[in-house]
Design a protein around this motif. Structure first.
Motif, PDB file in Angstrom:
ATOM      1  N   ALA A 148      14.370  24.609  37.406  1.00  0.00           N
ATOM      2  CA  ALA A 148      15.304  24.993  36.349  1.00  0.00           C
ATOM      3  C   ALA A 148      16.736  24.616  36.730  1.00  0.00           C
ATOM      4  O   ALA A 148      17.168  24.842  37.863  1.00  0.00           O
ATOM      5  N   GLY A 149      17.434  24.010  35.789  1.00  0.00           N
ATOM      6  CA  GLY A 149      18.840  23.673  35.981  1.00  0.00           C
ATOM      7  C   GLY A 149      19.096  22.482  36.888  1.00  0.00           C
ATOM      8  O   GLY A 149      20.241  22.202  37.221  1.00  0.00           O
ATOM      9  N   GLN A 150      18.041  21.793  37.313  1.00  0.00           N
ATOM     10  CA  GLN A 150      18.200  20.636  38.185  1.00  0.00           C
ATOM     11  C   GLN A 150      17.366  19.471  37.662  1.00  0.00           C
ATOM     12  O   GLN A 150      16.411  19.660  36.932  1.00  0.00           O
ATOM     13  N   LYS A 151      17.727  18.279  38.072  1.00  0.00           N
ATOM     14  CA  LYS A 151      16.956  17.075  37.731  1.00  0.00           C
ATOM     15  C   LYS A 151      15.936  16.847  38.839  1.00  0.00           C
ATOM     16  O   LYS A 151      15.938  15.837  39.524  1.00  0.00           O
ATOM     17  N   ARG A 152      15.060  17.834  39.022  1.00  0.00           N
ATOM     18  CA  ARG A 152      14.135  17.819  40.148  1.00  0.00           C
ATOM     19  C   ARG A 152      12.786  18.357  39.711  1.00  0.00           C
ATOM     20  O   ARG A 152      12.711  19.299  38.920  1.00  0.00           O
ATOM     21  N   VAL A 153      11.733  17.746  40.243  1.00  0.00           N
ATOM     22  CA  VAL A 153      10.360  18.155  39.971  1.00  0.00           C
ATOM     23  C   VAL A 153       9.657  18.328  41.310  1.00  0.00           C
ATOM     24  O   VAL A 153       9.878  17.552  42.247  1.00  0.00           O
ATOM     25  N   ILE A 154       8.821  19.356  41.392  1.00  0.00           N
ATOM     26  CA  ILE A 154       8.039  19.626  42.594  1.00  0.00           C
ATOM     27  C   ILE A 154       6.565  19.637  42.207  1.00  0.00           C
ATOM     28  O   ILE A 154       6.192  20.199  41.175  1.00  0.00           O
ATOM     29  N   ALA A 155       5.736  19.017  43.036  1.00  0.00           N
ATOM     30  CA  ALA A 155       4.298  18.986  42.777  1.00  0.00           C
ATOM     31  C   ALA A 155       3.541  19.238  44.070  1.00  0.00           C
ATOM     32  O   ALA A 155       3.999  18.869  45.150  1.00  0.00           O
ATOM     33  N   ILE A 156       2.398  19.876  43.927  1.00  0.00           N
ATOM     34  CA  ILE A 156       1.428  19.983  45.018  1.00  0.00           C
ATOM     35  C   ILE A 156       0.271  19.073  44.615  1.00  0.00           C
ATOM     36  O   ILE A 156      -0.319  19.243  43.538  1.00  0.00           O
ATOM     37  N   VAL A 157      -0.001  18.091  45.449  1.00  0.00           N
ATOM     38  CA  VAL A 157      -1.003  17.068  45.149  1.00  0.00           C
ATOM     39  C   VAL A 157      -2.150  17.188  46.141  1.00  0.00           C
ATOM     40  O   VAL A 157      -1.919  17.366  47.338  1.00  0.00           O
ATOM     41  N   ASP A 158      -3.374  17.102  45.631  1.00  0.00           N
ATOM     42  CA  ASP A 158      -4.573  17.130  46.469  1.00  0.00           C
ATOM     43  C   ASP A 158      -5.135  15.714  46.520  1.00  0.00           C
ATOM     44  O   ASP A 158      -5.956  15.317  45.705  1.00  0.00           O
ATOM     45  N   SER A 159      -4.649  14.951  47.477  1.00  0.00           N
ATOM     46  CA  SER A 159      -5.020  13.542  47.607  1.00  0.00           C
ATOM     47  C   SER A 159      -6.012  13.369  48.755  1.00  0.00           C
ATOM     48  O   SER A 159      -5.871  14.011  49.789  1.00  0.00           O
ATOM     49  N   PRO A 160      -6.989  12.477  48.579  1.00  0.00           N
ATOM     50  CA  PRO A 160      -7.935  12.248  49.669  1.00  0.00           C
ATOM     51  C   PRO A 160      -7.274  11.660  50.917  1.00  0.00           C
ATOM     52  O   PRO A 160      -7.798  11.794  52.024  1.00  0.00           O
ATOM     53  N   SER A 161      -6.117  11.017  50.742  1.00  0.00           N
ATOM     54  CA  SER A 161      -5.439  10.402  51.887  1.00  0.00           C
ATOM     55  C   SER A 161      -3.986  10.131  51.532  1.00  0.00           C
ATOM     56  O   SER A 161      -3.600  10.117  50.366  1.00  0.00           O
ATOM     57  N   ALA A 162      -3.195   9.865  52.573  1.00  0.00           N
ATOM     58  CA  ALA A 162      -1.806   9.456  52.350  1.00  0.00           C
ATOM     59  C   ALA A 162      -1.765   8.116  51.627  1.00  0.00           C
ATOM     60  O   ALA A 162      -0.872   7.874  50.815  1.00  0.00           O
ATOM     61  N   ASP A 163      -2.746   7.255  51.905  1.00  0.00           N
ATOM     62  CA  ASP A 163      -2.807   5.957  51.224  1.00  0.00           C
ATOM     63  C   ASP A 163      -2.930   6.138  49.720  1.00  0.00           C
ATOM     64  O   ASP A 163      -2.220   5.489  48.945  1.00  0.00           O
ATOM     65  N   GLU A 164      -3.843   7.013  49.301  1.00  0.00           N
ATOM     66  CA  GLU A 164      -4.051   7.224  47.861  1.00  0.00           C
ATOM     67  C   GLU A 164      -2.839   7.898  47.231  1.00  0.00           C
ATOM     68  O   GLU A 164      -2.472   7.591  46.102  1.00  0.00           O
ATOM     69  N   LEU A 165      -2.191   8.791  47.951  1.00  0.00           N
ATOM     70  CA  LEU A 165      -0.961   9.399  47.438  1.00  0.00           C
ATOM     71  C   LEU A 165       0.088   8.316  47.198  1.00  0.00           C
ATOM     72  O   LEU A 165       0.732   8.283  46.150  1.00  0.00           O
ATOM     73  N   ASP A 166       0.236   7.421  48.154  1.00  0.00           N
ATOM     74  CA  ASP A 166       1.200   6.331  48.026  1.00  0.00           C
ATOM     75  C   ASP A 166       0.867   5.452  46.822  1.00  0.00           C
ATOM     76  O   ASP A 166       1.751   5.076  46.052  1.00  0.00           O
ATOM     77  N   ARG A 167      -0.412   5.147  46.629  1.00  0.00           N
ATOM     78  CA  ARG A 167      -0.822   4.325  45.474  1.00  0.00           C
ATOM     79  C   ARG A 167      -0.527   5.034  44.157  1.00  0.00           C
ATOM     80  O   ARG A 167      -0.149   4.396  43.171  1.00  0.00           O
ATOM     81  N   SER A 168      -0.710   6.361  44.142  1.00  0.00           N
ATOM     82  CA  SER A 168      -0.522   7.114  42.900  1.00  0.00           C
ATOM     83  C   SER A 168       0.920   7.055  42.406  1.00  0.00           C
ATOM     84  O   SER A 168       1.169   7.135  41.206  1.00  0.00           O
ATOM     85  N   VAL A 169       1.857   6.910  43.320  1.00  0.00           N
ATOM     86  CA  VAL A 169       3.275   6.832  42.949  1.00  0.00           C
ATOM     87  C   VAL A 169       3.525   5.645  42.019  1.00  0.00           C
ATOM     88  O   VAL A 169       4.319   5.727  41.082  1.00  0.00           O
ATOM     89  N   PHE A 170       2.816   4.561  42.240  1.00  0.00           N
ATOM     90  CA  PHE A 170       3.024   3.353  41.446  1.00  0.00           C
ATOM     91  C   PHE A 170       2.387   3.433  40.064  1.00  0.00           C
ATOM     92  O   PHE A 170       2.583   2.548  39.238  1.00  0.00           O
ATOM     93  N   ARG A 171       1.638   4.517  39.809  1.00  0.00           N
ATOM     94  CA  ARG A 171       1.048   4.738  38.493  1.00  0.00           C
ATOM     95  C   ARG A 171       1.886   5.686  37.634  1.00  0.00           C
ATOM     96  O   ARG A 171       1.565   5.923  36.478  1.00  0.00           O
ATOM     97  N   LEU A 172       2.945   6.234  38.205  1.00  0.00           N
ATOM     98  CA  LEU A 172       3.778   7.182  37.464  1.00  0.00           C
ATOM     99  C   LEU A 172       4.657   6.467  36.440  1.00  0.00           C
ATOM    100  O   LEU A 172       5.337   5.493  36.775  1.00  0.00           O
ATOM    101  N   PRO A 173       4.683   6.943  35.197  1.00  0.00           N
ATOM    102  CA  PRO A 173       5.580   6.346  34.207  1.00  0.00           C
ATOM    103  C   PRO A 173       7.053   6.385  34.632  1.00  0.00           C
ATOM    104  O   PRO A 173       7.819   5.478  34.322  1.00  0.00           O
ATOM    105  N   MET A 174       7.455   7.420  35.371  1.00  0.00           N
ATOM    106  CA  MET A 174       8.859   7.583  35.796  1.00  0.00           C
ATOM    107  C   MET A 174       9.153   6.914  37.137  1.00  0.00           C
ATOM    108  O   MET A 174      10.233   7.084  37.693  1.00  0.00           O
ATOM    109  N   ARG A 175       8.222   6.116  37.668  1.00  0.00           N
ATOM    110  CA  ARG A 175       8.338   5.595  39.042  1.00  0.00           C
ATOM    111  C   ARG A 175       9.674   4.929  39.344  1.00  0.00           C
ATOM    112  O   ARG A 175      10.168   5.025  40.454  1.00  0.00           O
TER     113      ARG A 175
END
Length: 102
Positions: A47-74
Motif C-alpha cells: 500500500a502506498g508504494q510502487k512495490r509488489v511482494i510475492a512468495i513463489v513455489d518454484s522447483p528451482s532457481a532456474d525455473e524462477l529465473d525463467r518465469s521472470v521473462f514471462r511476466l507482462p511487466m518484465r
C-alpha cells in the motif's frame, strides 16, 4: 522451493500512466493464473508504494529465473530482493539435533 520476491515498478519517464495500467492489467491476469496453478503462493501490492511482494513455489532457481521473462511487466520491474526460504520446522529440527547427523 519457496522464494520471497520483492519488485518495484520502474516506469517513470518510460511510459505513460495509461500505458502502465494497460500492462499492469495483463500482469494481474498473469498473477491470477500463477496463483491458481500454485506456482505463486501469494502476491501482495504494498500500500502506498510502487512495490509488489510475492512468495513463489518454484522447483528451482532456474525455473524462477525463467518465469521472470514471462511476466507482462518484465521491462518495468526491478527485482530488489529474491531470497530462498527454508521451512522453519526443518530448521528447528536441525537445531534440536545441534546440526549433527541423525
Amino acid at each position: 522451493m519457496l522464494f520471497y520476491c520483492q519488485m518495484r515498478w520502474n516506469h517513470e519517464g518510460r511510459i505513460t500512466l495509461d500505458e502502465l495500467l494497460d500492462i499492469e492489467y495483463e500482469e494481474t491476469k498473469h498473477a491470477e493464473e500463477t496463483v491458481k496453478s500454485g506456482f505463486c503462493v501469494g502476491i501482495w501490492k504494498v500500500a502506498g508504494q510502487k512495490r509488489v511482494i510475492a512468495i513463489v513455489d518454484s522447483p528451482s532457481a532456474d525455473e524462477l529465473d525463467r518465469s521472470v521473462f514471462r511476466l507482462p511487466m518484465r521491462e518495468y520491474l526491478d527485482f530488489e530482493e529474491i531470497w530462498p526460504l527454508r521451512d522453519y520446522l526443518s530448521f528447528a529440527a536441525d537445531v534440536e539435533r545441534r546440526y549433527r547427523d541423525v
